[in-house]
Scaffold this motif. Structure first.
Motif, PDB file in Angstrom:
ATOM      1  N   LYS A 131       0.715  -1.172  -0.215  1.00  0.00           N
ATOM      2  CA  LYS A 131       0.093   0.233   0.055  1.00  0.00           C
ATOM      3  C   LYS A 131       0.561   0.981  -0.301  1.00  0.00           C
TER       4      LYS A 131
ATOM      5  N   GLY B 283       1.129   3.452   2.227  1.00  0.00           N
ATOM      6  CA  GLY B 283       1.913   4.010   3.679  1.00  0.00           C
ATOM      7  C   GLY B 283       2.971   2.804   3.777  1.00  0.00           C
ATOM      8  N   GLN B 284       2.679   1.706   2.984  1.00  0.00           N
ATOM      9  CA  GLN B 284       4.104   1.218   3.357  1.00  0.00           C
ATOM     10  C   GLN B 284       5.220   1.362   2.146  1.00  0.00           C
TER      11      GLN B 284
ATOM     12  N   ARG C 138       5.593   4.591   1.867  1.00  0.00           N
ATOM     13  CA  ARG C 138       6.582   5.877   2.289  1.00  0.00           C
ATOM     14  C   ARG C 138       7.051   5.185   3.400  1.00  0.00           C
ATOM     15  N   LYS C 139       6.790   4.227   3.771  1.00  0.00           N
ATOM     16  CA  LYS C 139       8.216   3.480   4.976  1.00  0.00           C
ATOM     17  C   LYS C 139       9.048   2.670   4.639  1.00  0.00           C
TER      18      LYS C 139
END
Length: 151
Positions: free
Chosen positions: A68, A70-71, A73-74
């Motif tokens: 996803k 957000g992942q 971005r991590k």
């Protein structure tokens, strides 16, 4: 009542411990875990594994399946963390991102700015194959935590 099992990271910790043991086996020496590395006054990073003597720093990404946003971005933040260590210490560390899934590996080696950053900055991707039991544990944990991207 809040469902605390949904965000329980026990599976994640057990998988990360397995991955670190495998990385140590591959590298042939022990790594520091749970370490804070000072970059500047009151600025620290906490890599998943580290060795100042061997100048190695690494992050573990124990996720299976499509990522996803957000992942993604991590992972970008982890890359920045690894690069900042080099800059702040004025030396070159061997930078490693360790993964456990072929879908994540394809993404990190594919055609994205994250993949190109990994190539351009010489960050290694090491894939650790999990035993079936651990692979199922992480799938179940992700399903509970709604971390699986179905699209």
């Amino acid at each position: 009542m809040i469902d605390t099992t949904r965000s329980n990271s026990e599976e994640q910790r057990s998988i990360e411990n397995y991955v670190i043991r495998e990385i140590e086996r591959i590298l042939g020496f022990p790594l520091e875990r749970n370490v804070s590395v000072q970059l500047a006054d009151n600025i620290y990073i906490n890599p998943d594994f580290y060795s100042n003597d061997q100048t190695i720093v690494g992050e573990i990404y124990a996720h299976v399946g499509t990522l996803k946003v957000g992942q993604q971005r991590k992972i970008s933040q982890d890359i920045l963390k690894l690069l900042l260590l080099d800059k702040s210490k004025d030396m070159s560390y061997r930078k490693i991102i360790t993964i456990v899934d072929d879908t994540v590996e394809k993404y990190l080696k594919g055609k994205s700015f994250i993949a190109e950053s990994i190539r351009q900055f010489g960050i290694e991707i090491i894939r650790i194959n999990l035993p079936d039991e651990l692979y199922c544990k992480i799938q179940n944990a992700q399903s509970r935590q709604n971390l699986i991207n179905n699209g």
